[in-house]
Structures are given as C-alpha cells and as structure tokens.
Design a protein around this motif. Structure first.
Motif, PDB file in Angstrom:
ATOM      1  N   LEU A  17     -26.970  41.363   8.181  1.00 14.70           N
ATOM      2  CA  LEU A  17     -26.745  40.044   7.418  1.00 14.70           C
ATOM      3  C   LEU A  17     -26.980  38.962   8.392  1.00 14.70           C
ATOM      4  O   LEU A  17     -26.941  39.228   9.629  1.00 14.70           O
ATOM      5  N   ARG A  18     -26.968  37.515   7.940  1.00 16.99           N
ATOM      6  CA  ARG A  18     -26.796  36.543   8.789  1.00 16.99           C
ATOM      7  C   ARG A  18     -25.621  36.603   9.873  1.00 16.99           C
ATOM      8  O   ARG A  18     -24.417  36.705   9.185  1.00 16.99           O
ATOM      9  N   GLU A  19     -25.999  36.337  10.867  1.00 14.63           N
ATOM     10  CA  GLU A  19     -24.983  36.200  11.841  1.00 14.63           C
ATOM     11  C   GLU A  19     -23.886  35.373  11.734  1.00 14.63           C
ATOM     12  O   GLU A  19     -22.771  35.528  12.028  1.00 14.63           O
ATOM     13  N   LYS A  20     -24.243  34.219  11.243  1.00 12.88           N
ATOM     14  CA  LYS A  20     -23.214  33.234  10.796  1.00 12.88           C
ATOM     15  C   LYS A  20     -22.069  33.777   9.728  1.00 12.88           C
ATOM     16  O   LYS A  20     -20.854  33.398   9.777  1.00 12.88           O
ATOM     17  N   VAL A  21     -22.357  34.810   9.205  1.00 12.58           N
ATOM     18  CA  VAL A  21     -21.724  35.477   8.268  1.00 12.58           C
ATOM     19  C   VAL A  21     -20.839  36.448   8.883  1.00 12.58           C
ATOM     20  O   VAL A  21     -19.456  36.339   8.881  1.00 12.58           O
ATOM     21  N   ARG A  66     -24.550  46.211  16.382  1.00 13.43           N
ATOM     22  CA  ARG A  66     -25.613  45.655  15.668  1.00 13.43           C
ATOM     23  C   ARG A  66     -25.600  44.235  15.334  1.00 13.43           C
ATOM     24  O   ARG A  66     -24.552  43.718  15.056  1.00 13.43           O
ATOM     25  N   ASN A  67     -26.568  43.641  15.551  1.00 17.77           N
ATOM     26  CA  ASN A  67     -26.726  42.233  14.869  1.00 17.77           C
ATOM     27  C   ASN A  67     -28.409  42.234  14.400  1.00 17.77           C
ATOM     28  O   ASN A  67     -29.134  43.352  14.339  1.00 17.77           O
ATOM     29  N   ARG A  68     -28.918  41.059  13.861  1.00 18.49           N
ATOM     30  CA  ARG A  68     -30.074  40.888  13.298  1.00 18.49           C
ATOM     31  C   ARG A  68     -31.238  41.258  14.310  1.00 18.49           C
ATOM     32  O   ARG A  68     -32.247  41.608  13.967  1.00 18.49           O
ATOM     33  N   LYS A  69     -30.957  41.158  15.759  1.00 17.06           N
ATOM     34  CA  LYS A  69     -31.969  41.534  16.873  1.00 17.06           C
ATOM     35  C   LYS A  69     -31.812  42.751  17.420  1.00 17.06           C
ATOM     36  O   LYS A  69     -32.716  43.195  18.323  1.00 17.06           O
ATOM     37  N   ARG A  70     -30.969  43.649  17.240  1.00 22.07           N
ATOM     38  CA  ARG A  70     -30.633  44.755  17.915  1.00 22.07           C
ATOM     39  C   ARG A  70     -29.951  45.888  16.986  1.00 22.07           C
ATOM     40  O   ARG A  70     -29.127  45.380  16.146  1.00 22.07           O
ATOM     41  N   ILE A  71     -30.284  46.919  17.305  1.00 26.40           N
ATOM     42  CA  ILE A  71     -29.676  48.068  16.702  1.00 26.40           C
ATOM     43  C   ILE A  71     -28.229  48.443  17.466  1.00 26.40           C
ATOM     44  O   ILE A  71     -27.167  48.735  17.088  1.00 26.40           O
ATOM     45  N   MET A  72     -28.309  48.815  18.836  1.00 32.66           N
ATOM     46  CA  MET A  72     -27.351  48.975  19.835  1.00 32.66           C
ATOM     47  C   MET A  72     -27.137  48.209  20.837  1.00 32.66           C
ATOM     48  O   MET A  72     -28.158  47.325  21.046  1.00 32.66           O
TER      49      MET A  72
END
Length: 474
Positions: free
Chosen positions: A218-222, A283-289
């Motif tokens: 999801l969007r990181e600001k969320v 996890r974030n939108r640019k990485r899994i780990m």
C-alpha cells in the motif's frame, strides 16, 4: 467487540520449537476465559509441566506449557486425555502444508462444515498416517474486516484521519485487538482441526491478510501513519501469540533476527532444514525484505539431506511484470496495483527477486531444494532448471478460501506459457500437477510431503479431484 461464547475456548495448540538429542521441544497453548482456572499440568512419561500465563486479551487468558518429548514417549497427557505426537523424526516422516485459511469478506459468518471441509480431510489424513509437522504458509486469518466499525479506520486504507489523539489510537488498538482475537479464535477453536492442532506441532509464516490486504504494498503514507502503525503493532503481537505461542521475550530463541525486525525462522530436523523468510515485517513499496531479513537469508547454511523454503508469496512465477504493465495502463484495473506489487515478479522487486534466486541456487549446491508457497488460491507447481540445479516449487493455496473461477485459472495458465527467466540460464516453467492437464487448478487444496527411504515426494489433495499421484522431489 468480544468473541462469541462458543469460541472462547481453544487448545491445546502445539508449536514446534525444535529437536535435539534430548527430544522434541514443544509449546502447547491453551486459551480460556479469564474467569476459569488454569489448565491442568501436562504429563509425560518423564515429567510434569505446569502452564505459564502469557497474557490476557479481551477477557481471555493465554496459557503455555513448555515441554520436551523423548523419542520413546509418543505423546502427552492433559487433563486425563492422551494426545499422540510423532516423536521419531529420523527416517520416514510426513509433513502437511496449508495456506489461505479464510476469506476477505464474511468469513466469520460462513457455515463451519463448509468452511473447514478441507481441514476435516487433512485430519482424516493424519489419522490414517500421522504428520510430524504442520507448516502454515500465510494468511492463516483474514483480518481485512478488523478495521471496520471504528472511526479511525472506517475508510482504511483510502482515507486517514487528519489527526488522532493518543486516546483515540489506544481505543483503536483495543478495537483491533478484539477483532483479531475473534478471528484467531474462529480458526483455532474449529472442531474440524482441533484434534490435529493438539497433536501436530505447527510452524507458521505470515502474509498480508494476517495484517490487512496488501500490507507493505500500500502507499507508504498509509502504512507509516499513526493509524497504520497501530494496525501493524496489533497484528504483529497477535501473530506472535496465536501463530507461535510467543511473546517479545521469546523472539531471540525462535527467530533468526534476535531484534525482531524480521520474523524469519529456521528449524533443523534430522535430514531436513526448513526455513521461512519474513516477507512482511520489513516490506515497503520498494522492497520485500530489509537488512535484517537479508542478513538472515545470506547467513543461512542448510544442514541435512533436503531444504524446504516457505515463501508466503510464490518465488517461481510467470511473467507478472508484463501483466502489471498492461493493467496499470487501464484505469479501471489500477486498483489491483498492490496485488501485483506484492509479487516477487513485480517491476519494483525484480532485482531483489534475482538476489533471492541466487541465494536459493547457493543453498541448492548442498542439498535438494523445494519452495513451498500459497497466496494465489490455486494449486500449481513450478521448476527452475537446468536439472543439475533443479528447484521445485509447490503451491498449495486455499485450505478454506474458496477457489476462483476455473476460467481465471485457465487464463493464468495460458499467460504462464510465455515463460520467465530472471537469471540467465535458469528458466522458470509452470507445470501441471501430476494427473492434471492444466497448469493451475481452481479447487481448494492442501499439500502433503512424504519422506520414505530418504526420498521426498509431494501429493496435493484437491477438493473435487482428490489426491494427485505423488511427485518425486529428489
């Protein structure tokens, strides 16, 4: 919101802690109303263990017995009832693998017999030929509706409150805790699986629905918002308690990262290494780990004759990056972005995907290697070749989640025919299950893994078609 009276008792639920020359180390969790006394001591042939109170949640006490069974004991007694356990892990052995135990909407209202049909079949399998371990590959609950009916999360994740006071956030944490407890109790108290969970120790890794749909994509600001962090904190605590029978102080003993930033784990059994990288905590939108997760994987040296990797999201998959490009060009399809970004094959994660595949090939040099995965609500398998470095992937997804339309599975199978090769010289191919014509099977299913005479094989049990012929893994 409190759990229904019929689901205020659960247990014992066994958790696999490890094995060594002293025996099989286990934890048994019992969940009772806080008005009731502690459960009885667990008795084995060599010891008697009283329970420890882990915590109290929403009027329920979570109790845990920590104990060891020697190879000759074969089970434990609790309150006058004997629970058999497979304690000899050398030689022939069976393991069960399940995932996706729920649905996004209305899961609490489903008919229990329908919902848990495949659990009942798994229990029958265990009665016929007992399992030593139960692996759960993600989405053990579907917590998507946990955010409903609270003013701070009523429109999650589309809208966030402009500001929330500490008191409001504390109230949200209480609300989410009750909702998560409700869902976990539905799963753990189900009649179809209760006997299985009391006799077969589990090992679990989480996926997005154990937090919320698309967590980390999801969007990181969320996800980084105060509300998002309360949701993650509650979900993480519930995951530790209900899926590992653990609290924060247990983390160094149970997980590869002693800090708890990553909840990746490994267990060594005779002739077998099982490990599960945590694909959600960092996890974030640019990485899994993140750094902790990668350090755990890169330091891992399997020991034994075979390695099982539990990847909550399939590691070997079709060319989803092409599908991602096409869907993002169609405005009506853009709301599926987080579903595609969740995958290893996403444009956003392609280099990281290659990094993990190189680590898998490194580990494959020492022993045969099999990836176990769920997440897609279909059954399938994949191979990464050539033969001398063959990696098998077995996907069993949908122990209770109803299958998507068969037409969807057929279309995905045609798409998978395009092939994929993220590492030069190591093409990935999606293959039909033994006895099946198509690459993907749209039926609820679970997987059994069988070691006989030091060789592993796999069988999918399909809701409509029954068990497949065995697939040799080494």
């Amino acid at each position: 919101m409190s759990v229904a009276p019929s689901t205020r008792h659960a247990g014992p639920i066994l958790h696999f802690r490890g094995c060594d020359p002293d025996g099989l180390r286990l934890a048994a969790v019992h969940i009772l109303p806080e008005t009731e006394p502690a459960p009885a001591a667990i008795r084995t042939a060599t010891t008697e263990v009283t329970p420890r109170l882990l915590t109290t949640l929403d009027g329920l006490n979570l109790w845990r017995h920590d104990f060891t069974l020697t190879a000759d004991e074969g089970g434990y007694d609790l309150g006058g009832r004997f629970h058999p356990v497979v304690t000899r892990l050398e030689g022939d052995m069976r393991i069960a693998f399940v995932s996706c135990n729920g649905e996004e909407n209305g899961d609490l209202d489903r008919d229990s017999a329908e919902r848990n049909l495949m659990w009942a079949r798994l229990a029958e399998e265990h009665t016929a030929r007992p399992f030593a371990v139960l692996l759960q590959g993600g989405d053990q609950i579907y917590a998507d509706e946990a955010t409903y009916d609270h003013p701070l999360t009523a429109d999650w994740p589309d809208k966030l409150p402009d500001n929330a006071s500490p008191a409001d956030l504390e109230d949200l944490a209480d609300h989410l805790t009750a909702r998560f407890v409700e869902r976990y109790m539905q799963v753990l108290a189900a009649e179809a699986s209760a006997g299985l969970l009391a006799s077969v120790p589990t090992l679990s890794i989480w996926d997005d629905h154990d937090i919320c749909d698309g967590w980390g994509s999801l969007r990181e600001k969320v996800t980084r918002s105060a509300v998002g962090q309360v949701l993650f904190t509650v979900a993480r605590r519930m995951y530790l308690l209900f899926q590992h029978g653990a609290v924060e102080e247990d983390i160094p003993d149970l997980f590869m990262d002693a800090t708890g930033k990553s909840l990746s784990w490994r267990r060594n059994l005779p002739g077998l290494t099982i490990f599960a990288p945590d694909l959600r905590s960092e996890r974030n939108r640019k990485r899994i780990m993140g750094p902790a997760g990668w350090l755990a994987v890169e330091d891992l040296q399997p020991s034994g004759g075979h390695t099982f990797m539990v990847s909550s999201v399939p590691l070997l998959g079709p060319r989803l990056s092409l599908l991602e490009t096409l869907m993002m060009a169609i405005p009506r399809m853009q709301h599926y972005e987080d579903d595609l970004r969740d995958q290893w094959q996403s444009h956003a994660h392609r280099e990281e995907w290659r990094r993990m595949l190189r680590e898998v090939l490194r580990m494959r040099r020492d022993a045969p290697f099999t990836v176990l995965s769920g997440e897609i609500h279909l059954a399938t398998r994949a191979e990464m070749v050539p033969e001398e470095t063959l990696i098998n992937q077995l996907v069993a997804s949908g122990i209770s989640h109803r299958a998507p339309p068969k037409a969807y599975a057929r279309c995905l199978g045609l798409f998978a025919g395009l092939g994929e090769a993220p590492l030069t010289g190591h093409p990935i191919r999606i293959r039909p299950l033994p006895g099946q014509k198509h690459r993907y099977v749209a039926q609820r299913n679970f997987l059994t893994l069988d070691r006989q005479d030091r060789h592993w094989s796999a069988v999918w049990n399909l809701e409509e078609d029954g068990p497949t012929p065995p697939l040799a893994l080494d």
